[in-house]
Design an enzyme around this catalytic site. Sequence first.
Site, PDB file in Angstrom:
ATOM      1  N   HIS A   1       0.823  -1.190   0.000  1.00 31.39           N
ATOM      2  CA  HIS A   1       0.000   0.000   0.000  1.00 31.39           C
ATOM      3  C   HIS A   1       0.870   1.258   0.000  1.00 31.39           C
ATOM      4  CE1 HIS A   1      -3.823  -2.111   1.759  1.00 31.39           C
ATOM      5  NE2 HIS A   1      -3.403  -2.644   0.634  1.00 31.39           N
TER       6      HIS A   1
ATOM      7  N   GLU B   1       0.932   3.888   1.971  1.00 30.78           N
ATOM      8  CA  GLU B   1       1.458   4.355   3.253  1.00 30.78           C
ATOM      9  C   GLU B   1       2.735   3.618   3.641  1.00 30.78           C
ATOM     10  OE1 GLU B   1      -3.124   4.495   3.764  1.00 30.78           O
ATOM     11  OE2 GLU B   1      -1.636   3.471   2.512  1.00 30.78           O
TER      12      GLU B   1
ATOM     13  N   CYS C   1      -2.582  -0.304   7.510  1.00 27.75           N
ATOM     14  CA  CYS C   1      -1.758   0.889   7.324  1.00 27.75           C
ATOM     15  C   CYS C   1      -1.903   1.852   8.500  1.00 27.75           C
ATOM     16  CB  CYS C   1      -2.136   1.586   6.021  1.00 27.75           C
ATOM     17  SG  CYS C   1      -1.632   0.672   4.543  1.00 27.75           S
TER      18      CYS C   1
ATOM     19  N   THR D   1     -17.548  -3.075 -33.899  1.00 25.78           N
ATOM     20  CA  THR D   1     -16.140  -2.676 -33.935  1.00 25.78           C
ATOM     21  C   THR D   1     -15.248  -3.870 -34.220  1.00 25.78           C
ATOM     22  OG1 THR D   1     -16.572  -0.868 -32.377  1.00 25.78           O
ATOM     23  CG2 THR D   1     -14.286  -1.585 -32.601  1.00 25.78           C
TER      24      THR D   1
ATOM     25  N   LEU E   1      -7.061  -4.039 -28.847  1.00 22.26           N
ATOM     26  CA  LEU E   1      -7.450  -3.462 -27.548  1.00 22.26           C
ATOM     27  C   LEU E   1      -6.354  -3.537 -26.492  1.00 22.26           C
ATOM     28  CD1 LEU E   1     -11.165  -4.686 -27.232  1.00 22.26           C
ATOM     29  CD2 LEU E   1     -10.277  -2.606 -28.303  1.00 22.26           C
TER      30      LEU E   1
ATOM     31  N   ARG F   1       0.020  -0.322 -26.676  1.00 22.66           N
ATOM     32  CA  ARG F   1       1.227  -0.609 -27.447  1.00 22.66           C
ATOM     33  C   ARG F   1       2.307   0.457 -27.271  1.00 22.66           C
ATOM     34  NH1 ARG F   1      -3.054  -2.087 -30.637  1.00 22.66           N
ATOM     35  NH2 ARG F   1      -2.984  -0.243 -31.989  1.00 22.66           N
TER      36      ARG F   1
END
Length: 384
Positions: A68, A70, A102, A214, A222, A225
């Site tokens: 995390h 923190e 945390c 599409t 998708l 790159r």
Amino acid sequence: MRSSSTKTSDTASGDAGVKHRHFMDQALRLGIRGQGATGSNPAVGCVIVSADGVVVGSGWTQSGGRPHAETEALDEAGSAARDGTAYVTLEPCSHTGKTAPCADALVKAGLKSVFFALLDPDPRVAGRGAEKLRQAGIKVHEGLMRDEAFRVNAGFLSRVSGGLPHVTLKLAVSKNGFMRTPDGEPPWITGVLSRNIGHMLRATHDAIVTGRGTLETDDPSLDCRLPGLVDSSPLPVVMSRSGYFPVASKLAQRAATHTVVLACESEGADADAHDAELCTFDNLSPQAVLENLAARGINRVLLECGPQLAAAFLEEACVDDIALFEAPHEVAMSGESDISRMGLASAELNRCFDCLDRKFFGTDRFSLWRRKDEKQRLAEIGEG
């Protein structure tokens, strides 16, 4: 010993208010680095400032959601964190999962005060992190740059509080409002810089949704790159009622080595998914697909599709942001523009969305829009 707790106004005046906003802004910028890479966890940023006002540690949520922010910042700060101040974009966690809380780490470090922008709506936290800090004698300040923090973690907050991910509709259109070029012409409407920014959008989202139209006309991969960001590609999701998924498509080939989700209706369940993960629905709809993605821990969804599917998402109020790229030239197309077909002509767009940002990428004009009821959703989450 119980410390005081205050709610910090973004309108705080004087040098102290400017200083606090400066450090929280740094934390927010760090948190953005984790977008699209933290799994089901929020993309949090943290800055540790020493007692004499020097930044001694900084961090953000790492790939997969751990470590995390923190603990990353505290590791860098070391003993210099004692009697200092932490600026965190979301309430520190208070529960033990795969890592220790945390809030406990901040207490152990000997911090004097903690500023955080938003309460965490996760029921395992939901104020408990702040209470742990208070019980340890740490001064806790809530709400600094709350609106900005909501924008950074809108996906996590939306999924945890509302059961749906945050959806950004990405559109690239010509000056006369079309998303396509005439047959035989190059397919690109916008310039190279805009297309690279589009790939950056992919890298900062957890999933990318497209439709059969599409898939048929563009045969997209998708993925992201951009150099160094290939591994940041989002989960591809194809919505196709019939289960149409041609074996020669780029996504079918990609499915051999990466997860690709094919969402179809029940009668299409016997379709040849060509290594894709088949996900069936009694009634395939934007809402149903988004609920499924939320259940997978998906926080941020990028919608790259044609006008028909985009209109369906808009009609169901399933679009939160619109990233609009507008080329300076027209294309030789006739009839109603794609923008109008989606109900996003200028008047309609301004009625339903607020413009957050405008800029140019080369000669292309970019604007970012957010749904007008987002402020109400912010209030419901922040006060919940």
